[in-house]
Design a protein around this motif. Structure first.
Motif, PDB file in Angstrom:
ATOM      1  N   LYS A 171       0.838  -1.198   0.000  1.00  0.00           N
ATOM      2  CA  LYS A 171       0.000   0.000   0.000  1.00  0.00           C
ATOM      3  C   LYS A 171       0.879   1.258   0.000  1.00  0.00           C
ATOM      4  CE  LYS A 171      -4.086  -1.711   2.485  1.00  0.00           C
ATOM      5  NZ  LYS A 171      -4.886  -1.559   3.737  1.00  0.00           N
ATOM      6  N   ASP A 198      -5.920  10.611  -1.487  1.00  0.00           N
ATOM      7  CA  ASP A 198      -7.161   9.888  -1.786  1.00  0.00           C
ATOM      8  C   ASP A 198      -7.156   9.381  -3.227  1.00  0.00           C
ATOM      9  OD1 ASP A 198      -8.367   9.967   0.674  1.00  0.00           O
ATOM     10  OD2 ASP A 198      -9.601  11.721   0.250  1.00  0.00           O
ATOM     11  N   TYR A 205      -6.599   0.798  -4.927  1.00  0.00           N
ATOM     12  CA  TYR A 205      -7.652  -0.165  -4.611  1.00  0.00           C
ATOM     13  C   TYR A 205      -8.292  -0.738  -5.877  1.00  0.00           C
ATOM     14  CZ  TYR A 205      -7.635   1.043   0.371  1.00  0.00           C
ATOM     15  OH  TYR A 205      -7.277   1.222   1.684  1.00  0.00           O
ATOM     16  N   LYS A 213     -11.880  -2.622  -4.847  1.00  0.00           N
ATOM     17  CA  LYS A 213     -12.980  -1.867  -4.267  1.00  0.00           C
ATOM     18  C   LYS A 213     -12.855  -0.410  -4.669  1.00  0.00           C
ATOM     19  CE  LYS A 213     -10.586  -1.549   0.216  1.00  0.00           C
ATOM     20  NZ  LYS A 213     -10.713  -1.857   1.661  1.00  0.00           N
ATOM     21  N   SER A 215     -12.825   2.917  -3.183  1.00  0.00           N
ATOM     22  CA  SER A 215     -12.669   3.576  -1.893  1.00  0.00           C
ATOM     23  C   SER A 215     -11.436   4.462  -1.947  1.00  0.00           C
ATOM     24  CB  SER A 215     -12.543   2.538  -0.769  1.00  0.00           C
ATOM     25  OG  SER A 215     -12.570   3.173   0.498  1.00  0.00           O
ATOM     26  N   TRP A 217      -8.497   6.782   0.987  1.00  0.00           N
ATOM     27  CA  TRP A 217      -7.985   6.837   2.355  1.00  0.00           C
ATOM     28  C   TRP A 217      -8.952   7.533   3.298  1.00  0.00           C
ATOM     29  CZ3 TRP A 217      -5.833  10.841   5.545  1.00  0.00           C
ATOM     30  CH2 TRP A 217      -5.167  10.364   6.687  1.00  0.00           C
ATOM     31  N   GLN A 220     -11.846   5.171   4.241  1.00  0.00           N
ATOM     32  CA  GLN A 220     -11.362   4.107   5.116  1.00  0.00           C
ATOM     33  C   GLN A 220     -11.058   4.639   6.511  1.00  0.00           C
ATOM     34  OE1 GLN A 220     -12.125   1.297   3.023  1.00  0.00           O
ATOM     35  NE2 GLN A 220     -10.173   0.470   3.710  1.00  0.00           N
ATOM     36  N   THR A 221     -10.398   5.780   6.564  1.00  0.00           N
ATOM     37  CA  THR A 221      -9.967   6.338   7.845  1.00  0.00           C
ATOM     38  C   THR A 221     -11.149   6.811   8.686  1.00  0.00           C
ATOM     39  OG1 THR A 221      -7.820   6.997   6.960  1.00  0.00           O
ATOM     40  CG2 THR A 221      -8.596   8.175   8.903  1.00  0.00           C
ATOM     41  N   ASN A 223     -14.249   5.822   8.579  1.00  0.00           N
ATOM     42  CA  ASN A 223     -14.983   4.659   9.070  1.00  0.00           C
ATOM     43  C   ASN A 223     -14.222   3.955  10.188  1.00  0.00           C
ATOM     44  OD1 ASN A 223     -17.281   4.846   7.431  1.00  0.00           O
ATOM     45  ND2 ASN A 223     -16.275   3.803   5.733  1.00  0.00           N
ATOM     46  N   ALA A 224     -12.896   3.890  10.053  1.00  0.00           N
ATOM     47  CA  ALA A 224     -12.087   3.182  11.047  1.00  0.00           C
ATOM     48  C   ALA A 224     -12.171   3.838  12.417  1.00  0.00           C
ATOM     49  CB  ALA A 224     -10.633   3.119  10.585  1.00  0.00           C
TER      50      ALA A 224
END
Length: 245
Positions: A171, A198, A205, A213, A215, A217, A220-221, A223-224
């Motif tokens: 990544k 992004d 991705y 997928k 999506s 960063w 993802q961030t 949501n995390a």
């Protein structure tokens, strides 16, 4: 470049493993070398639980959100912040028991994390793959009960180790200029840095060989951190003797 820098830049999280076992002497050597990590005031406030019991590994995999690699990896270790020895030293020196100071929590957590990163890097240097399992904090009380962890000890994360049976792509990380500040913290380029990154992550991705997928960063961030608050952690830690003052 040198082997250590190469290993740092080529790290990937491995979740698929062969059936090959890790020699016990090798595992102990990796842990011994990991102890060379920096430690706050040399208190070495960490312990590792090697989980070999099949039922316990199954339960931890389920508690972690169905992470089956907890079961299938050759070794599964639980990295713990541990102040039991530190408290014993304090008692022996007539300075009384620990009082749950935030500073001591930070010292133990960073000690354990430094050691764990050393362990992962060492494991990768001998051809092993690894992935950290933060999901054990979904139910740290149950994990602690399974592993018989006493007060002044809490499980920070798990670590799967094994011989890789996959080669995931690396990544791309945030660009160095987004994280390196000179003399003063500068927020002027933050929005642009995120936007550029992004776009890079969305391309990654969509182009990788598996698990495509749409999506980036930011998605993802957000949501995390916003959907994984684990608000039970503070009362759990306080019950264990941490973060009382």
């Amino acid at each position: 470049m040198n082997p250590i820098l190469d290993a740092q830049q080529t790290h990937t999280s491995i979740r698929q493993y062969t059936n090959k076992a890790i020699d016990e002497d090798l595992l102990r050597k990796l842990i011994q070398c990991a102890q060379g990590a920096a430690s706050s005031s040399f208190i070495q406030a960490y312990s590792i639980v090697q989980v070999t019991n099949t039922e316990n590994r199954q339960q931890i995999a389920e508690l972690s959100g169905g992470q089956k690699w907890v079961e299938t990896s050759a070794e599964f270790l639980v990295i713990c912040a541990d102040l039991t020895r530190v408290e014993q030293c304090s008692l022996q020196q007539g300075l009384g028991p620990l009082e749950g100071n935030t500073e001591h929590f930070i010292a133990a957590t960073t000690d354990a994390t430094f050691m764990a990163q050393n362990l992962m890097l060492g494991a990768e240097s001998v051809g092993l793959g690894a992935v950290f399992i933060g999901g054990i904090r979904n139910d740290p009380a149950q994990v602690s009960e399974l592993l018989n962890l006493p007060d002044q000890v809490f499980p920070i994360f798990g670590l799967c180790l094994g011989y890789p049976d996959a080669e995931p792509e690396i990544k791309p990380r945030l660009p160095i200029d987004a994280i390196l500040h000179k003399d003063r913290y500068d927020t002027s380029s933050c929005i642009k840095d995120i936007s550029d990154y992004d776009a890079q992550m969305q391309s990654y991705y969509q182009s990788r060989d598996s698990n495509h997928k749409s999506s980036n960063w930011s998605i993802q961030t957000a949501n995390a951190v916003q959907k994984k608050k684990r608000e039970h952690m503070l009362p759990f830690l306080q019950k264990r003797g941490f973060l009382k003052c």
